[in-house]
Design an enzyme around this catalytic site. Sequence first.
Site, PDB file in Angstrom:
ATOM      1  N   ASP A 234       0.872  -1.167   0.000  1.00  0.00           N
ATOM      2  CA  ASP A 234       0.000   0.000   0.000  1.00  0.00           C
ATOM      3  C   ASP A 234       0.911   1.219   0.000  1.00  0.00           C
ATOM      4  OD1 ASP A 234      -2.038   1.789  -0.006  1.00  0.00           O
ATOM      5  OD2 ASP A 234      -3.122   0.921   1.676  1.00  0.00           O
TER       6      ASP A 234
HETATM    7  C1  BGC Z   1      -4.843   3.526  -0.055  1.00  0.00           C
HETATM    8  C2  BGC Z   1      -4.947   2.527  -1.192  1.00  0.00           C
HETATM    9  C3  BGC Z   1      -4.742   3.237  -2.501  1.00  0.00           C
HETATM   10  C4  BGC Z   1      -3.376   3.902  -2.476  1.00  0.00           C
HETATM   11  C5  BGC Z   1      -3.040   4.649  -3.747  1.00  0.00           C
HETATM   12  C6  BGC Z   1      -3.566   4.330  -0.134  1.00  0.00           C
HETATM   13  O1  BGC Z   1      -3.604   5.364   0.793  1.00  0.00           O
HETATM   14  O2  BGC Z   1      -4.906   2.845   1.186  1.00  0.00           O
HETATM   15  O3  BGC Z   1      -6.211   1.910  -1.165  1.00  0.00           O
HETATM   16  O4  BGC Z   1      -4.844   2.327  -3.559  1.00  0.00           O
HETATM   17  O5  BGC Z   1      -3.358   4.842  -1.411  1.00  0.00           O
HETATM   18  O6  BGC Z   1      -3.839   5.776  -3.858  1.00  0.00           O
END
Ligand code: BGC
Length: 764
Positions: A234
């Site tokens: 993530d």
């Molecule tokens: C989120 C993800 C997301 C990623 C990219 C993170 O903060 O938890 O779900 O895909 O950012 O935007």
Amino acid sequence: MPAPPHVATLLGELTLEEKASLCLGSDFWHTAPIPRLGIPAIALSDGPHGLRKQPDEGDHVGISGSLPATCFPTASALGSSFDPELTRRVGEALGVEALAQGVAVVLGPGINIKRSPLCGRNFEYFSEDPLVSGVLGAALVEGMQSQGVVGASVKHFAANNQETDRLRVSADIDERTLREIYLPGFERVVTQARPWTVMCAYNKVNGVSASENYWLLTELVRDEWGFEGLMVSDWGAVHDRVAALAAGLDLEMPPNLGVSDAALVAAVRGGELDEAVLDRAVERVLRLVDRAPSVGVDVGEGTKPGFDADAHHALARAAAAECAVLLKNDGDLLPLQLSAGDTVAVIGEFARTPRYQGAGSSRVNPTRIENALDEIRAKVPDGVRVEFAPGFGIGTTDDELAAEAIALAGRASTVVAFLGLLEADESEGFDRTSMDLPANQTALISRLAAANPNLVVVLANGSAVRLSDWEHHSQAVLECWLSGQAAGGGAADLLIGAANPSGRLAETLPLRLEDNPSYLNFPGEHGHVRYGEGVFVGYRGYDALGLPVSYPFGHGLSYTSFDYADLTATVTGIAEDDTLTVAVTCMVTNTGKRPRKEVVQLYVTDPESSARRPPRELKGFTKTTTLAPGESQTVTFHLHTRDLSYWSVRQHRWVLEGGPFRLSVGATSRDLRLTTTIEVSAPPLPVQLDSMATLEEWLAHPVGSGLLREAIGVDEHGQPRGILGDEELIRVIGNFPIIRLAAFPGLGIDHTTVDHLLGRLPPQ
Ligand code: BGC
């Protein structure tokens, strides 16, 4: 799976530094290119209910503007469709848009379990139930990946069920609960839909960061489930790049350029990281790049969408209608019966300014937006007046707005109030602290009802709201969730009767937040959240406690009715070789006056389990085709050994205990229309007998019991000696390990007896 020849060749040509660089992105949304070897960068974009392709490099926190894309219903809405076919079609459209926008990997779906109604990201998740999450998650992935050159990223692996302290908190979960509740959704998606990538969560799982969790990222997902794709972090989840790589984390996003790559190179040079481990991750990156041959091209801002925006909007509208749940419809107030001369009072700012998606990384820049007010106006019969009053300000109390709305309600034939949560109430990044609708809205409801009892409430919210303090003022409640850019049209179609509600609750709506099973343990404190309710999540908990709820899991009314009949269950095969199958059939008939689909739910109960199990668990569901009035359809389910099993913490595996199982089909977890009982045989559970096995366990053991009785022997009247002749004493100290009884005189068991018994046991 051996690497394709050119991937193997490339791997051989890369320098150590180049290999390290491939294990990080090159910027916020792209993998690293190696121009020297013709390795392109590919683009990753959010996800999950619409594309958020940012032009250029993005804004570095990734939240601001993106190219226009269709905003489909969020997962909270799609979950309520209980419809894998529809979900697959939405996935296909997402795949088409991704391809058109040069995106190789769509960051979604999120299939975390809705443990608490307070989780700020519940709008991005499907259900409190792992089967619903897994089936719909798999359908979305299959749809997205059907283009062949676009992949999905199933997230957030694992146990990311809250936003509070999300980058540090340890989700402390016992083994059985993980296996039965929090992992099966991921397992189903990984094994069935074969996503190109999985995204590890921010949080820790039982004290170990998901990004450095070897058990999660390697032993479970790869060795056990056979995942062959790429594991991506993530965004910002990596703390120690070397530890993460060793645990199985292939790609770090966004990249800690100059830090993580240097650490990988140094670790290989210093001998702390085997280069073969680095090679494995690089190979997975190369394979991913290889699978997306035609992408990596930025289309840039202002470029035409490159997909059929009208068709996708139409799909979004059909999906929005399919996802809404009719919670209540007293006196069949819906669909609205309107004739010339009637006035419909449409109240609520959300009718004009819809809430249709959530805030945070999933926010989509929609291709267009439909509002319910315009759509209702367009659909009512000639001569019907549709008047509007905002009723409340977004986030403010305004007596004049309320007074105007109440006056309008008083002169209308029917009132339709559009209520919901504000964008500021729920978002990625924080959890809610209450389930309540804003106070200015609940205050308005009673006053509207006093002015006109024909009151319909239409809700727009991503996470469940409390209804018990206001819904008695309304005759009908339609829960639309956050259902995308065509939310307004979907709601209008349902209100007017152009569509018939067929959505079902994928989460229980409790009477009060305090009743939720996680209440005392959410969101934890001091870096830990204890999943103290265990497997009793959602309806599993409410039903076990027999708690009254506002609306149970699976609930959803319609403008027709269904009859369930002829439940049959046929057991074939045997558990021993995993061929056990239970074929369950039942017939549903539309007994009402309008066509509609019915969601048939199959629940399993194990009334005699040695482990405490929820009173019933969803093990199958199916949405029928649209059935005309009077039409019937036979639905069939197939259950397998796993569907009847629980996870044994003694054996560290799924265990099926033979005996009776109740199978019920119904319309909710509490509206079981038909039940039948099957008898299943399974090999008895092996009990490991040793000196710490209890007297009761020795007596229950097929071999141990005979040995023990023989060793203690009988008196001159043929009666068992010592403790075996005293049933009351067995009840009192039967749970003592047998070795502990050796110290008690007169029981017929001493250390010699125990040694003798252990010596005579066959190999176990
Ligand atoms: C989120 C993800 C997301 C990623 C990219 C993170 O903060 O938890 O779900 O895909 O950012 O935007």
